[in-house]
Design a protein around this motif. Sequence first.
Motif, PDB file in Angstrom:
ATOM      1  N   GLN A  82       0.860  -1.180   0.000  1.00 48.80           N
ATOM      2  CA  GLN A  82       0.000   0.000   0.000  1.00 48.80           C
ATOM      3  C   GLN A  82       0.897   1.230   0.000  1.00 48.80           C
ATOM      4  O   GLN A  82       1.723   1.396   0.903  1.00 48.80           O
ATOM      5  CB  GLN A  82      -0.900   0.014   1.239  1.00 48.80           C
ATOM      6  N   MET A  83       0.731   2.065  -1.001  1.00 45.71           N
ATOM      7  CA  MET A  83       1.581   3.238  -1.154  1.00 45.71           C
ATOM      8  C   MET A  83       0.722   4.499  -1.044  1.00 45.71           C
ATOM      9  O   MET A  83      -0.167   4.712  -1.873  1.00 45.71           O
ATOM     10  CB  MET A  83       2.299   3.202  -2.503  1.00 45.71           C
ATOM     11  N   ASN A  84       0.975   5.284  -0.033  1.00 43.37           N
ATOM     12  CA  ASN A  84       0.247   6.530   0.194  1.00 43.37           C
ATOM     13  C   ASN A  84       1.181   7.722   0.071  1.00 43.37           C
ATOM     14  O   ASN A  84       2.402   7.575   0.117  1.00 43.37           O
ATOM     15  CB  ASN A  84      -0.387   6.514   1.588  1.00 43.37           C
ATOM     16  N   SER A  85       0.610   8.891  -0.078  1.00 43.64           N
ATOM     17  CA  SER A  85       1.391  10.134  -0.178  1.00 43.64           C
ATOM     18  C   SER A  85       2.509   9.995  -1.203  1.00 43.64           C
ATOM     19  O   SER A  85       3.674  10.333  -0.929  1.00 43.64           O
ATOM     20  CB  SER A  85       1.966  10.502   1.198  1.00 43.64           C
ATOM     21  N   LEU A  86       2.165   9.501  -2.359  1.00 42.91           N
ATOM     22  CA  LEU A  86       3.167   9.227  -3.380  1.00 42.91           C
ATOM     23  C   LEU A  86       3.825  10.507  -3.867  1.00 42.91           C
ATOM     24  O   LEU A  86       3.190  11.577  -3.952  1.00 42.91           O
ATOM     25  CB  LEU A  86       2.534   8.471  -4.542  1.00 42.91           C
ATOM     26  N   LYS A  87       5.098  10.383  -4.207  1.00 41.10           N
ATOM     27  CA  LYS A  87       5.902  11.499  -4.687  1.00 41.10           C
ATOM     28  C   LYS A  87       6.441  11.158  -6.076  1.00 41.10           C
ATOM     29  O   LYS A  87       6.594   9.984  -6.419  1.00 41.10           O
ATOM     30  CB  LYS A  87       7.083  11.734  -3.740  1.00 41.10           C
ATOM     31  N   PRO A  88       6.774  12.178  -6.862  1.00 40.42           N
ATOM     32  CA  PRO A  88       7.348  11.893  -8.195  1.00 40.42           C
ATOM     33  C   PRO A  88       8.584  10.989  -8.119  1.00 40.42           C
ATOM     34  O   PRO A  88       8.801  10.181  -9.024  1.00 40.42           O
ATOM     35  CB  PRO A  88       7.689  13.287  -8.720  1.00 40.42           C
ATOM     36  N   GLU A  89       9.357  11.104  -7.055  1.00 42.61           N
ATOM     37  CA  GLU A  89      10.562  10.276  -6.921  1.00 42.61           C
ATOM     38  C   GLU A  89      10.240   8.812  -6.619  1.00 42.61           C
ATOM     39  O   GLU A  89      11.148   7.976  -6.587  1.00 42.61           O
ATOM     40  CB  GLU A  89      11.500  10.837  -5.843  1.00 42.61           C
ATOM     41  N   ASP A  90       8.986   8.486  -6.401  1.00 45.03           N
ATOM     42  CA  ASP A  90       8.583   7.089  -6.245  1.00 45.03           C
ATOM     43  C   ASP A  90       8.371   6.412  -7.597  1.00 45.03           C
ATOM     44  O   ASP A  90       8.143   5.195  -7.653  1.00 45.03           O
ATOM     45  CB  ASP A  90       7.286   6.984  -5.436  1.00 45.03           C
ATOM     46  N   THR A  91       8.437   7.174  -8.673  1.00 44.32           N
ATOM     47  CA  THR A  91       8.268   6.621 -10.012  1.00 44.32           C
ATOM     48  C   THR A  91       9.338   5.583 -10.298  1.00 44.32           C
ATOM     49  O   THR A  91      10.535   5.860 -10.176  1.00 44.32           O
ATOM     50  CB  THR A  91       8.323   7.739 -11.065  1.00 44.32           C
ATOM     51  N   ALA A  92       8.901   4.374 -10.658  1.00 45.16           N
ATOM     52  CA  ALA A  92       9.836   3.269 -10.889  1.00 45.16           C
ATOM     53  C   ALA A  92       9.043   2.041 -11.319  1.00 45.16           C
ATOM     54  O   ALA A  92       7.809   2.024 -11.235  1.00 45.16           O
ATOM     55  CB  ALA A  92      10.620   2.941  -9.621  1.00 45.16           C
ATOM     56  N   VAL A  93       9.769   1.034 -11.759  1.00 44.16           N
ATOM     57  CA  VAL A  93       9.187  -0.289 -11.913  1.00 44.16           C
ATOM     58  C   VAL A  93       9.341  -0.998 -10.569  1.00 44.16           C
ATOM     59  O   VAL A  93      10.441  -1.051 -10.017  1.00 44.16           O
ATOM     60  CB  VAL A  93       9.877  -1.097 -13.024  1.00 44.16           C
ATOM     61  N   TYR A  94       8.245  -1.518 -10.058  1.00 43.73           N
ATOM     62  CA  TYR A  94       8.243  -2.182  -8.758  1.00 43.73           C
ATOM     63  C   TYR A  94       8.205  -3.695  -8.956  1.00 43.73           C
ATOM     64  O   TYR A  94       7.383  -4.209  -9.727  1.00 43.73           O
ATOM     65  CB  TYR A  94       7.041  -1.726  -7.934  1.00 43.73           C
ATOM     66  N   TYR A  95       9.103  -4.373  -8.232  1.00 43.60           N
ATOM     67  CA  TYR A  95       9.230  -5.816  -8.328  1.00 43.60           C
ATOM     68  C   TYR A  95       8.948  -6.466  -6.980  1.00 43.60           C
ATOM     69  O   TYR A  95       9.425  -5.975  -5.947  1.00 43.60           O
ATOM     70  CB  TYR A  95      10.640  -6.204  -8.749  1.00 43.60           C
ATOM     71  N   CYS A  96       8.233  -7.567  -7.005  1.00 37.58           N
ATOM     72  CA  CYS A  96       8.151  -8.371  -5.790  1.00 37.58           C
ATOM     73  C   CYS A  96       9.137  -9.529  -5.918  1.00 37.58           C
ATOM     74  O   CYS A  96       9.512  -9.933  -7.028  1.00 37.58           O
ATOM     75  CB  CYS A  96       6.743  -8.887  -5.524  1.00 37.58           C
ATOM     76  N   ALA A  97       9.574 -10.021  -4.783  1.00 34.01           N
ATOM     77  CA  ALA A  97      10.574 -11.076  -4.775  1.00 34.01           C
ATOM     78  C   ALA A  97      10.370 -11.978  -3.573  1.00 34.01           C
ATOM     79  O   ALA A  97       9.870 -11.540  -2.532  1.00 34.01           O
ATOM     80  CB  ALA A  97      11.976 -10.475  -4.747  1.00 34.01           C
ATOM     81  N   GLN A  98      10.790 -13.219  -3.729  1.00 34.03           N
ATOM     82  CA  GLN A  98      10.696 -14.197  -2.649  1.00 34.03           C
ATOM     83  C   GLN A  98      12.085 -14.396  -2.047  1.00 34.03           C
ATOM     84  O   GLN A  98      13.058 -14.675  -2.765  1.00 34.03           O
ATOM     85  CB  GLN A  98      10.172 -15.522  -3.159  1.00 34.03           C
ATOM     86  N   ALA A  99      12.166 -14.308  -0.736  1.00 37.75           N
ATOM     87  CA  ALA A  99      13.451 -14.430  -0.053  1.00 37.75           C
ATOM     88  C   ALA A  99      13.912 -15.883   0.031  1.00 37.75           C
ATOM     89  O   ALA A  99      13.117 -16.813  -0.091  1.00 37.75           O
ATOM     90  CB  ALA A  99      13.352 -13.837   1.348  1.00 37.75           C
ATOM     91  N   LEU A 100      15.191 -16.036   0.246  1.00 39.75           N
ATOM     92  CA  LEU A 100      15.768 -17.364   0.411  1.00 39.75           C
ATOM     93  C   LEU A 100      15.334 -18.010   1.724  1.00 39.75           C
ATOM     94  O   LEU A 100      15.204 -19.222   1.812  1.00 39.75           O
ATOM     95  CB  LEU A 100      17.293 -17.269   0.378  1.00 39.75           C
ATOM     96  N   ARG A 101      15.103 -17.174   2.726  1.00 34.55           N
ATOM     97  CA  ARG A 101      14.741 -17.677   4.052  1.00 34.55           C
ATOM     98  C   ARG A 101      13.405 -17.132   4.515  1.00 34.55           C
ATOM     99  O   ARG A 101      12.777 -16.352   3.802  1.00 34.55           O
ATOM    100  CB  ARG A 101      15.843 -17.299   5.042  1.00 34.55           C
ATOM    101  N   SER A 102      12.991 -17.541   5.686  1.00 40.81           N
ATOM    102  CA  SER A 102      11.675 -17.163   6.196  1.00 40.81           C
ATOM    103  C   SER A 102      11.632 -15.744   6.749  1.00 40.81           C
ATOM    104  O   SER A 102      10.556 -15.178   6.922  1.00 40.81           O
ATOM    105  CB  SER A 102      11.247 -18.136   7.296  1.00 40.81           C
ATOM    106  N   SER A 103      12.782 -15.167   7.025  1.00 38.52           N
ATOM    107  CA  SER A 103      12.806 -13.835   7.607  1.00 38.52           C
ATOM    108  C   SER A 103      12.721 -12.758   6.532  1.00 38.52           C
ATOM    109  O   SER A 103      12.888 -13.029   5.345  1.00 38.52           O
ATOM    110  CB  SER A 103      14.094 -13.651   8.407  1.00 38.52           C
ATOM    111  N   SER A 104      12.459 -11.540   6.968  1.00 42.95           N
ATOM    112  CA  SER A 104      12.485 -10.411   6.046  1.00 42.95           C
ATOM    113  C   SER A 104      13.947 -10.075   5.743  1.00 42.95           C
ATOM    114  O   SER A 104      14.852 -10.418   6.507  1.00 42.95           O
ATOM    115  CB  SER A 104      11.774  -9.210   6.675  1.00 42.95           C
TER     116      SER A 104
END
Length: 124
Positions: A82-104
């Motif tokens: 969830q992205m709020n108060s978006l700014k022009p500098e937030d412009t980008a391609v956003y990727y999701c990824a799965q980690a190798l381990r269970s932690s963040s």
Amino acid sequence: QVQLVESGGGLVQAGGSLKLSCATSRRAASNNGMGWFRQAPGKEREFVASIDWRGGSTIYADSVKGRFTISRDYAKQLLYLQMNSLKPEDTAVYYCAQALRSSSASQDTEYRYWGQGTQVTVSS
């Protein structure tokens, strides 16, 4: 092989909100941490947010703290940003990824599967 598919990107005015989603193709992936990264034109990919497999521990980049919220639906194998108060500098391609381990995790080397990305454009 795990497939990740992002959705929810688009064009929004500064100050607006968007909610990104990421669907995981395989239920076996549920015990891994997940994360969001982004890459703006001409810049390196950067960490945005991460969440552990239980959804109880999160990490955020300083640039998005207080504006973005990462969450996951364990049963549906969905990841959100969830992205709020978006700014022009937030412009980008956003990727999701799965980690190798269970932690963040905040380093891209700690991730093994990546989605194709979704474009977010914030106009001023």
